[in-house]
Design a protein around this motif. Structure first.
Motif, PDB file in Angstrom:
ATOM      1  N   VAL A 137     -20.939 -30.611  33.413  1.00  0.00           N
ATOM      2  CA  VAL A 137     -20.522 -31.773  34.191  1.00  0.00           C
ATOM      3  C   VAL A 137     -21.693 -32.765  34.152  1.00  0.00           C
ATOM      4  CG1 VAL A 137     -19.753 -32.633  36.417  1.00  0.00           C
ATOM      5  CG2 VAL A 137     -19.099 -30.334  35.664  1.00  0.00           C
ATOM      6  N   VAL A 138     -21.556 -33.812  33.385  1.00  0.00           N
ATOM      7  CA  VAL A 138     -22.665 -34.737  33.093  1.00  0.00           C
ATOM      8  C   VAL A 138     -22.732 -35.812  34.167  1.00  0.00           C
ATOM      9  CG1 VAL A 138     -23.670 -36.322  31.435  1.00  0.00           C
ATOM     10  CG2 VAL A 138     -22.433 -34.289  30.645  1.00  0.00           C
ATOM     11  N   SER A 139     -23.904 -35.942  34.780  1.00  0.00           N
ATOM     12  CA  SER A 139     -24.142 -37.011  35.766  1.00  0.00           C
ATOM     13  C   SER A 139     -24.881 -38.195  35.142  1.00  0.00           C
ATOM     14  CB  SER A 139     -24.961 -36.472  36.947  1.00  0.00           C
ATOM     15  OG  SER A 139     -24.268 -35.463  37.634  1.00  0.00           O
ATOM     16  N   GLN A 140     -25.712 -37.912  34.139  1.00  0.00           N
ATOM     17  CA  GLN A 140     -26.452 -38.996  33.473  1.00  0.00           C
ATOM     18  C   GLN A 140     -26.506 -38.699  31.985  1.00  0.00           C
ATOM     19  OE1 GLN A 140     -30.273 -40.378  35.123  1.00  0.00           O
ATOM     20  NE2 GLN A 140     -31.102 -40.244  33.026  1.00  0.00           N
ATOM     21  N   GLU A 141     -25.941 -39.589  31.193  1.00  0.00           N
ATOM     22  CA  GLU A 141     -25.943 -39.442  29.752  1.00  0.00           C
ATOM     23  C   GLU A 141     -27.326 -39.786  29.189  1.00  0.00           C
ATOM     24  OE1 GLU A 141     -23.755 -38.453  27.638  1.00  0.00           O
ATOM     25  OE2 GLU A 141     -21.897 -38.323  28.831  1.00  0.00           O
ATOM     26  N   PRO A 142     -27.762 -39.114  28.119  1.00  0.00           N
ATOM     27  CA  PRO A 142     -29.031 -39.496  27.471  1.00  0.00           C
ATOM     28  C   PRO A 142     -28.912 -40.871  26.837  1.00  0.00           C
ATOM     29  CG  PRO A 142     -27.875 -37.840  26.162  1.00  0.00           C
ATOM     30  CD  PRO A 142     -27.120 -37.959  27.458  1.00  0.00           C
ATOM     31  N   SER A 143     -29.999 -41.607  26.844  1.00  0.00           N
ATOM     32  CA  SER A 143     -30.016 -42.970  26.276  1.00  0.00           C
ATOM     33  C   SER A 143     -31.329 -43.207  25.555  1.00  0.00           C
ATOM     34  CB  SER A 143     -29.828 -44.009  27.388  1.00  0.00           C
ATOM     35  OG  SER A 143     -30.883 -43.914  28.342  1.00  0.00           O
ATOM     36  N   VAL A 144     -31.337 -44.273  24.739  1.00  0.00           N
ATOM     37  CA  VAL A 144     -32.545 -44.639  23.985  1.00  0.00           C
ATOM     38  C   VAL A 144     -33.517 -45.352  24.935  1.00  0.00           C
ATOM     39  CG1 VAL A 144     -33.491 -45.926  22.052  1.00  0.00           C
ATOM     40  CG2 VAL A 144     -31.242 -44.820  21.843  1.00  0.00           C
ATOM     41  N   ALA A 145     -34.749 -44.823  25.059  1.00  0.00           N
ATOM     42  CA  ALA A 145     -35.743 -45.425  25.954  1.00  0.00           C
ATOM     43  C   ALA A 145     -36.198 -46.764  25.391  1.00  0.00           C
ATOM     44  CB  ALA A 145     -36.929 -44.487  26.111  1.00  0.00           C
ATOM     45  N   PRO A 146     -36.261 -47.803  26.224  1.00  0.00           N
ATOM     46  CA  PRO A 146     -36.674 -49.120  25.723  1.00  0.00           C
ATOM     47  C   PRO A 146     -38.175 -49.232  25.484  1.00  0.00           C
ATOM     48  CG  PRO A 146     -36.250 -49.200  28.077  1.00  0.00           C
ATOM     49  CD  PRO A 146     -35.847 -47.828  27.634  1.00  0.00           C
ATOM     50  N   GLU A 147     -38.983 -48.387  26.106  1.00  0.00           N
ATOM     51  CA  GLU A 147     -40.437 -48.465  25.952  1.00  0.00           C
ATOM     52  C   GLU A 147     -41.031 -47.073  26.147  1.00  0.00           C
ATOM     53  OE1 GLU A 147     -41.488 -49.754  30.544  1.00  0.00           O
ATOM     54  OE2 GLU A 147     -41.526 -51.262  28.944  1.00  0.00           O
ATOM     55  N   PRO A 148     -42.234 -46.857  25.630  1.00  0.00           N
ATOM     56  CA  PRO A 148     -42.850 -45.533  25.770  1.00  0.00           C
ATOM     57  C   PRO A 148     -43.190 -45.232  27.233  1.00  0.00           C
ATOM     58  CG  PRO A 148     -44.412 -47.066  24.790  1.00  0.00           C
ATOM     59  CD  PRO A 148     -43.098 -47.781  24.835  1.00  0.00           C
ATOM     60  N   TYR A 149     -43.175 -43.957  27.567  1.00  0.00           N
ATOM     61  CA  TYR A 149     -43.519 -43.590  28.940  1.00  0.00           C
ATOM     62  C   TYR A 149     -45.029 -43.438  29.133  1.00  0.00           C
ATOM     63  CZ  TYR A 149     -44.107 -38.812  27.153  1.00  0.00           C
ATOM     64  OH  TYR A 149     -44.510 -37.703  26.452  1.00  0.00           O
ATOM     65  N   ASN A 150     -45.765 -43.321  28.034  1.00  0.00           N
ATOM     66  CA  ASN A 150     -47.229 -43.240  28.155  1.00  0.00           C
ATOM     67  C   ASN A 150     -47.845 -44.574  27.777  1.00  0.00           C
ATOM     68  OD1 ASN A 150     -46.553 -43.091  25.458  1.00  0.00           O
ATOM     69  ND2 ASN A 150     -48.272 -41.755  24.918  1.00  0.00           N
ATOM     70  N   SER A 151     -49.080 -44.808  28.205  1.00  0.00           N
ATOM     71  CA  SER A 151     -49.796 -46.057  27.907  1.00  0.00           C
ATOM     72  C   SER A 151     -51.189 -45.718  27.393  1.00  0.00           C
ATOM     73  CB  SER A 151     -49.887 -46.934  29.154  1.00  0.00           C
ATOM     74  OG  SER A 151     -50.564 -46.252  30.204  1.00  0.00           O
ATOM     75  N   PHE A 152     -51.783 -46.673  26.689  1.00  0.00           N
ATOM     76  CA  PHE A 152     -53.110 -46.485  26.107  1.00  0.00           C
ATOM     77  C   PHE A 152     -54.169 -46.742  27.176  1.00  0.00           C
ATOM     78  CE2 PHE A 152     -56.661 -48.335  23.462  1.00  0.00           C
ATOM     79  CZ  PHE A 152     -57.125 -47.097  23.028  1.00  0.00           C
ATOM     80  N   VAL A 153     -54.718 -45.679  27.714  1.00  0.00           N
ATOM     81  CA  VAL A 153     -55.742 -45.776  28.758  1.00  0.00           C
ATOM     82  C   VAL A 153     -57.090 -45.409  28.138  1.00  0.00           C
ATOM     83  CG1 VAL A 153     -56.496 -44.937  31.006  1.00  0.00           C
ATOM     84  CG2 VAL A 153     -54.054 -45.128  30.512  1.00  0.00           C
ATOM     85  N   TRP A 154     -57.996 -46.362  28.093  1.00  0.00           N
ATOM     86  CA  TRP A 154     -59.272 -46.141  27.420  1.00  0.00           C
ATOM     87  C   TRP A 154     -60.499 -46.464  28.261  1.00  0.00           C
ATOM     88  CZ3 TRP A 154     -62.320 -50.492  27.032  1.00  0.00           C
ATOM     89  CH2 TRP A 154     -61.669 -51.725  27.200  1.00  0.00           C
ATOM     90  N   HIS A 155     -60.331 -47.214  29.335  1.00  0.00           N
ATOM     91  CA  HIS A 155     -61.497 -47.728  30.056  1.00  0.00           C
ATOM     92  C   HIS A 155     -62.435 -46.635  30.538  1.00  0.00           C
ATOM     93  CE1 HIS A 155     -58.325 -50.802  30.330  1.00  0.00           C
ATOM     94  NE2 HIS A 155     -59.325 -51.674  30.293  1.00  0.00           N
ATOM     95  N   SER A 156     -61.925 -45.639  31.235  1.00  0.00           N
ATOM     96  CA  SER A 156     -62.788 -44.603  31.816  1.00  0.00           C
ATOM     97  C   SER A 156     -63.469 -43.764  30.738  1.00  0.00           C
ATOM     98  CB  SER A 156     -61.977 -43.706  32.755  1.00  0.00           C
ATOM     99  OG  SER A 156     -60.906 -43.085  32.056  1.00  0.00           O
ATOM    100  N   SER A 157     -62.713 -43.404  29.686  1.00  0.00           N
ATOM    101  CA  SER A 157     -63.302 -42.581  28.623  1.00  0.00           C
ATOM    102  C   SER A 157     -64.383 -43.340  27.866  1.00  0.00           C
ATOM    103  CB  SER A 157     -62.210 -42.131  27.644  1.00  0.00           C
ATOM    104  OG  SER A 157     -61.273 -41.291  28.287  1.00  0.00           O
ATOM    105  N   VAL A 158     -64.111 -44.604  27.575  1.00  0.00           N
ATOM    106  CA  VAL A 158     -65.107 -45.416  26.872  1.00  0.00           C
ATOM    107  C   VAL A 158     -66.339 -45.623  27.743  1.00  0.00           C
ATOM    108  CG1 VAL A 158     -65.573 -47.717  25.954  1.00  0.00           C
ATOM    109  CG2 VAL A 158     -63.439 -46.555  25.366  1.00  0.00           C
ATOM    110  N   ALA A 159     -66.141 -45.859  29.038  1.00  0.00           N
ATOM    111  CA  ALA A 159     -67.279 -46.037  29.946  1.00  0.00           C
ATOM    112  C   ALA A 159     -68.128 -44.772  30.009  1.00  0.00           C
ATOM    113  CB  ALA A 159     -66.776 -46.409  31.338  1.00  0.00           C
TER     114      ALA A 159
END
Length: 492
Positions: free
Chosen positions: A170-192
């Protein structure tokens, strides 16, 4: 041997924090920019690595429950043709994660997707307090994540029927194509953090260099290892550069020389005279390495003796790199020792320069000789020194550093040798070994002078030698050694 062993033990002992800090500061002043650049490079390297390893990920999710019957929509949950088996639903929920990782599920998915591998990661979880499950598929390809989720929804009932029985989703939410990635490029702390690590490593290298640095910091560093008295501490003095004559050095006769600087040479004169025997006249000044200020010390010692009323001859014995004329600010043409020794004529007189308003006569030129050894081995040099003994009260000779054979030649013709050591310059072992070797060769070292000594709790830097001053007495005297009649003591 015992002295060597004692020095080795001291070198291996823990360095005093004050000395470590003192040794660290010069490296920091000199290389602080390189340390910063290294820190920036470490941060940049970390950024590049993060950038290259970063992959945007997409997530496609479906929410569904499991029922026993033939209905496939939520509206049929309460119809006559639908019934809900709670036990079966719970079993489906508990077994679903295991079925996802089974080989059967994998084979069915590959067949459904018509692919050779599954381009994504599949996981499942339950919504707390319910029989609803969340199917989550992550992939670097948004469309692939959606396709995999739909394929799972298609093939799962086939596997579930074999394990649980006739089930429906019994499907409540159908799978769909994600419009954007769920992760982001986080670099500030590692570079610091990488930049800070680079900074710490750079400073650590400087600390290690400072810890390994062993120089002469005070007269005790020499006196406690060698039975050699300290004749004077010449303070480090910084004076304003004069544009009138950039070639002259800091002299005790200059009006702007510090009183402490003048007083140090007065004390040097008194101690030096006490160290001399009754008939000692010829005094050689040398050092371990170049740029320790021996020429300045020799010139000012000669001036101090001349101011005391003594007839003094100052000889520039550094034929490879003559500097006495420049230090004294003398610009009149003159013949140096090298020119005199290389002259094949039989003349005995030497035209020298007299320093203005003093009893100081200077034998110095500007011509450099690349190989003066042959000149210094000639008997003419010994005869010249002997004639000067009969005319002057004291003969001061400025020689090259003692590592050059030239210094040993002059030391053999001298009554005493004064060793100049610049504070915090040459390595401690280099200075001590040079003094021992020079003394073992027959040089009669009467003491050492600590140049650029720390005074008043701080050192202001190496402030005399080159690049300063007023010009003095550019008058020429024709002082003839060994002539039956002395020439005029001073010419205009």
């Amino acid at each position: 041997m015992e002295e060597k062993e004692q020095e080795k033990k001291e070198e291996q002992s823990l360095i005093d924090l004050g000395v470590l800090w003192h040794n660290f500061l010069p490296f920091l002043r000199r290389f602080w920019l390189l340390v910063l650049v290294f820190a920036v490079l470490c941060g940049a390297y970390k950024y590049v690595r993060l950038r290259r390893s970063f992959t945007p990920m997409y997530r496609s999710e479906a929410i569904f429950s499991v029922s026993v019957g033939s209905s496939t929509t939520t509206s049929d949950l309460y119809s006559n043709g639908y019934y809900y088996d709670n036990a079966a639903a719970k079993q489906a929920v508990s077994t679903f994660p295991y079925l996802l990782s089974s080989d059967v599920m994998r084979d069915l998915l590959l067949e459904e997707l018509d692919a050779s591998y599954i381009n994504g990661s599949i996981s499942a979880s339950t919504i707390s307090g319910t029989n609803f499950m969340v199917l989550s598929v992550t992939s670097a390809d948004a469309q692939a994540a959606c396709d995999i989720a739909r394929a799972v929804m298609e093939v799962y009932p086939q596997i579930g029927r074999k394990v649980i029985g006739d089930i429906q989703l019994v499907v409540s939410q159908e799978p769909s194509v994600a419009p954007e990635p769920y992760n982001s490029f986080v670099w500030h702390s590692s570079v610091a953090r990488s930049a800070v690590l680079g900074l710490v490593l750079g400073l650590g290298v400087l600390v290690l260099l400072g810890a390994s640095r062993r120089t002469i910091l005070n007269s005790g560093d020499i006196k406690k290892r060698l039975n050699l008295p300290c004749l004077a501490h010449i303070p480090a003095v910084s004076v304003k550069q004069r544009k009138q004559n950039k070639s002259a050095g800091l002299l005790i006769t200059r009006q702007d020389s510090a009183s402490g600087f003048r007083e140090s040479f007065r004390l040097l004169r008194l101690k030096l005279l006490r160290a001399l025997d009754e008939n000692d006249k010829v005094i050689t000044f040398t050092s371990s390495v170049p740029s320790e200020g021996k020429s300045s010390v020799a010139a000012n010692t000669a001036l101090s003796l001349a101011k005391d009323g003594k007839q003094v001859l100052l000889i520039d014995g550094d034929l490879r790199s003559p500097s006495i004329k420049g230090l004294l600010g003398l610009s009149s043409p003159s013949e140096g020792l090298g020119e005199y020794l290389s002259d094949k004529s039989s003349k005995e007189g030497i035209d020298c320069l007299r320093f203005k308003d003093t009893n100081l006569v200077v034998l110095a030129g500007t011509k450099a000789f690349s190989n003066p050894a042959a000149l210094l081995r000639s008997k003419k040099l010994e005869a010249t020194i002997q004639r000067a003994r009969n005319i002057f009260d004291y003969i001061i000779i400025d020689t090259p550093p003692c590592v050059m054979a030239d210094a040993s030649v002059f030391a053999a013709l001298s009554d005493k040798v004064v060793y100049v050591v610049r504070r915090d310059f040459a390595s401690r072992s280099q200075v001590l070994d040079s003094i021992r070797t020079f003394s073992d060769s027959g040089a009669r070292i009467c003491g050492f002078v600590l140049n650029c000594a720390k005074s008043g709790g701080s050192s202001t830097g190496y402030g005399y030698g080159y690049g300063y001053g007023y010009g003095y007495g550019k008058k020429k005297s024709g002082y003839g050694y060994g002539s039956s009649k002395s020439r005029s003591a001073e010419k205009e």
